[in-house]
Write an enzyme that holds these catalytic residues in place. Structure first.
Site, mmCIF file in Angstrom:
data_model
loop_
_atom_site.group_PDB
_atom_site.id
_atom_site.type_symbol
_atom_site.label_atom_id
_atom_site.label_comp_id
_atom_site.label_asym_id
_atom_site.label_seq_id
_atom_site.Cartn_x
_atom_site.Cartn_y
_atom_site.Cartn_z
ATOM 1 N N GLY A 45 27.252 71.618 35.214
ATOM 2 C CA GLY A 45 25.914 71.193 34.830
ATOM 3 C C GLY A 45 25.972 70.524 33.472
ATOM 4 N N GLN A 50 22.634 67.903 25.520
ATOM 5 C CA GLN A 50 24.073 68.027 25.271
ATOM 6 C C GLN A 50 24.752 66.687 25.023
ATOM 7 O OE1 GLN A 50 24.631 70.750 28.872
ATOM 8 N NE2 GLN A 50 26.206 71.453 27.452
ATOM 9 N N CYS A 104 29.816 77.093 28.290
ATOM 10 C CA CYS A 104 28.979 75.913 28.050
ATOM 11 C C CYS A 104 29.857 74.808 27.473
ATOM 12 C CB CYS A 104 27.868 76.290 27.064
ATOM 13 S SG CYS A 104 26.757 74.932 26.657
ATOM 14 N N LEU A 105 29.662 73.579 27.955
ATOM 15 C CA LEU A 105 30.447 72.457 27.445
ATOM 16 C C LEU A 105 30.215 72.235 25.950
ATOM 17 C CD1 LEU A 105 30.062 69.884 30.378
ATOM 18 C CD2 LEU A 105 31.939 71.483 29.940
ATOM 19 N N HIS A 146 20.615 78.088 33.320
ATOM 20 C CA HIS A 146 21.414 77.749 32.142
ATOM 21 C C HIS A 146 21.048 76.350 31.631
ATOM 22 C CE1 HIS A 146 25.261 77.778 29.732
ATOM 23 N NE2 HIS A 146 25.028 76.477 29.808
ATOM 24 N N GLU A 147 20.985 75.378 32.548
ATOM 25 C CA GLU A 147 20.651 74.004 32.143
ATOM 26 C C GLU A 147 19.191 73.899 31.703
ATOM 27 O OE1 GLU A 147 23.058 72.077 31.543
ATOM 28 O OE2 GLU A 147 24.496 73.317 32.615
ATOM 29 N N HIS A 150 18.720 74.688 28.192
ATOM 30 C CA HIS A 150 19.056 73.577 27.295
ATOM 31 C C HIS A 150 17.851 72.682 27.020
ATOM 32 C CE1 HIS A 150 23.290 73.869 26.396
ATOM 33 N NE2 HIS A 150 23.628 73.980 27.673
#
Length: 196
Positions: A45, A50, A104-105, A146-147, A150
């Site tokens: 995702g 991000q 997480c990226l 999760h996304e 963000h």
């Protein structure tokens, strides 16, 4: 085009994203770039904050979880789970809370147990501006939650206990400075000039 992923500590990750409309400039290109960036970083995702854009947009491809489908009922139906979410609203969360090690990226090399509700109801527009109201459970719900966090300016580390947070403070600071070994492009808020 592969874009740099914004690292922990950048203020854009803590801002609530703004809704967009059909006239958002070069939206198709942005979505294509987000897919390319996510796959290059081996993510499931990616949310617009991000990549430095404070808007309510994220993409998910939870198909890597489909490999666990036989052993884990939470992975059912993920083989072709690839979606774009524009202006999403989680209308309802229900069911038992369950823990899963999230990463997480924007926070590479850190994984911690996060508790989330089992099932969600979400409304959103897809990339063709078609409206959807859908219910998801298991890993699909988790990746979306999760996304979704963000675009609300929330990171998975915000769900951790104060003790857990203290235990990873040094790691998070090092990530902000770019002192982390990764194989995808990132932008670090506290990196000294001249360091790669």
């Amino acid at each position: 085009m592969i874009l740099p992923v914004v690292a922990y500590g950048d203020p854009v990750l803590k801002k609530e994203g703004e809704e967009i409309d059909k006239d958002y400039p070069e939206l198709d290109k942005l979505i294509a770039d987000m897919w390319e960036t996510m796959y290059a970083a081996h993510g499931v995702g990616l949310a617009a904050p991000q990549i430095g854009k404070s808007i309510r947009l994220f993409v998910v491809d939870a198909s890597p979880f489909a490999e666990d489908e036989d052993e884990d009922p939470r992975a059912k139906g993920l083989k072709d789970f690839k979606k774009v979410f524009i202006n999403p609203i989680i209308e309802e969360e229900s069911g038992e809370e369950w823990a899963f090690q999230e990463g997480c990226l924007s926070i590479p090399k850190v994984r911690e147990d996060v508790y989330r509700k089992e099932t969600i109801v979400i409304t959103y527009f897809d990339e063709n501006w078609e409206f959807h109201e859908e219910t998801y459970s298991g890993y699909a719900a988790r990746v979306i939650q999760h996304e979704y966090d963000h675009v609300d300016g929330v990171l998975f580390t915000d769900h951790l206990s104060p003790l857990k947070k203290r235990m990873i403070t040094k790691k998070l600071t090092n990530i902000s400075k770019g002192e982390v070994d990764i194989d995808y492009r990132m932008k670090f808020p506290l990196q000294k000039k001249g360091r790669k």
